[in-house]
Design an enzyme around this catalytic site. Structure first.
Site, PDB file in Angstrom:
ATOM      1  N   ARG A  10       0.265  34.862  52.522  1.00 27.57           N
ATOM      2  CA  ARG A  10       0.362  35.077  51.084  1.00 27.57           C
ATOM      3  C   ARG A  10       0.124  36.540  50.793  1.00 27.57           C
ATOM      4  NH1 ARG A  10      -4.606  34.168  47.059  1.00 27.57           N
ATOM      5  NH2 ARG A  10      -6.349  33.843  48.485  1.00 27.57           N
ATOM      6  N   SER A 192       1.448  44.001  50.499  1.00 27.84           N
ATOM      7  CA  SER A 192       1.776  44.677  51.767  1.00 27.84           C
ATOM      8  C   SER A 192       0.552  45.016  52.599  1.00 27.84           C
ATOM      9  CB  SER A 192       2.588  45.961  51.525  1.00 27.84           C
ATOM     10  OG  SER A 192       3.662  45.695  50.665  1.00 27.84           O
ATOM     11  N   ARG A 193      -0.514  44.281  52.391  1.00 23.91           N
ATOM     12  CA  ARG A 193      -1.772  44.513  53.140  1.00 23.91           C
ATOM     13  C   ARG A 193      -2.389  45.894  52.867  1.00 23.91           C
ATOM     14  NH1 ARG A 193      -1.133  39.733  53.148  1.00 23.91           N
ATOM     15  NH2 ARG A 193      -1.115  38.373  54.971  1.00 23.91           N
ATOM     16  N   LEU A 194      -1.929  46.533  51.776  1.00 27.39           N
ATOM     17  CA  LEU A 194      -2.513  47.839  51.415  1.00 27.39           C
ATOM     18  C   LEU A 194      -3.650  47.593  50.423  1.00 27.39           C
ATOM     19  CD1 LEU A 194       0.714  50.042  51.135  1.00 27.39           C
ATOM     20  CD2 LEU A 194      -0.908  49.847  53.029  1.00 27.39           C
TER      21      LEU A 194
END
Ligand SMILES: Cc1cc2nc3c(=O)[nH]c(=O)nc-3n(C[C@H](O)[C@H](O)[C@H](O)COP(=O)(O)O)c2cc1C
Length: 214
Positions: A10, A192-194
């Site tokens: 997710r 985006s995992r940022l």
């Protein structure tokens, strides 16, 4: 293999954390995040993983419930003779981690644990349901027991002992800890995992903020 944990994904996108956080008092941010979690998470928003260091060098963690947050201290209650209690006697440095999935947030706390005053522990113990009070007397937390019936017998013995007592006193082996917070890390999930991460460290006088890479 029945699970699909390799493929569950997710994106986290419900909130962001900007540099504005660095103008705030970290303990106030923590209090407001906890309030928001209590209003957003379905259950157990005050549950946190407490990490202690075992005598043989293993970090050990388990869930406990936060029962108070005042300024730089956070409280929880447990059995002083439990594994965690004995570990904190040896090494009061602890870690606390909250995870609030609905808010896509994690908070990590580093601090020093010490026992709450007897008055503080008495006060909280008195607010617990009688069954939980008796349970605190009955359970030799973390010790091996033979079977379920041994536990139930220990409980019944205490029920009998306190049968005529108007109130159940606090056992000396059960009480609170207060963690004096030295560092708090706020993590907010982002696309985006940022993710956004901010660490606040207290040097005894003031807090210093830094942004960490996710
Ligand atoms: C949701 C949840 C809340 C818990 N709350 C507490 C708590 O407040 N105090 C406590 O002593 N144990 C609590 N426990 C049980 C602990 O996780 C743990 O099993 C127990 O304290 C023994 O840990 P120890 O043997 O490492 O000392 C809770 C467990 C769960 C899953």
């Amino acid at each position: 293999m029945t699970s699909n944990i390799e493929t569950i994904r997710r994106d986290y996108s419900s909130h962001e954390l900007t540099d504005a956080i660095t103008t705030k008092d970290p303990t106030s941010v923590l209090a407001s995040w906890l309030d928001q979690a209590l209003n957003s998470e379905e259950k157990d928003a005050n549950a946190m993983a407490l990490a202690t260091m075992s005598g043989d060098g293993y970090p050990t963690s388990r869930i406990v419930l936060a029962r108070g947050l005042t300024g730089r201290t956070i409280q929880f209650f447990t059995n002083y003779n439990s594994h965690k209690g004995l570990e904190m006697d040896q090494n009061p440095k602890v870690g606390l981690t909250f995870f609030w999935p609905t808010l896509e947030r994690q908070v990590r706390i580093f601090g020093l644990a010490s026992k709450l005053s007897t008055a503080g522990s008495d006060h909280y113990f008195a607010s617990r349901p009688r069954e939980s009070q008796i349970g605190a007397w009955a359970s030799p937390q973390s010790k091996p027991i033979k079977d379920r019936s041994e536990l139930e017998k220990l409980y019944q013995d205490q029920v009998t002992k306190f049968q005529t007592a108007v109130s159940v006193p606090r056992p000396g082996h059960w009480g609170g800890y207060q963690v004096s917070i030295e560092k708090i890390e706020f993590w907010q999930g982002r696309p985006s995992r940022l993710h956004d991460r901010f660490l606040a460290s207290y040097d005894g006088l003031r807090w210093t903020w830094s942004r960490l890479a996710p």
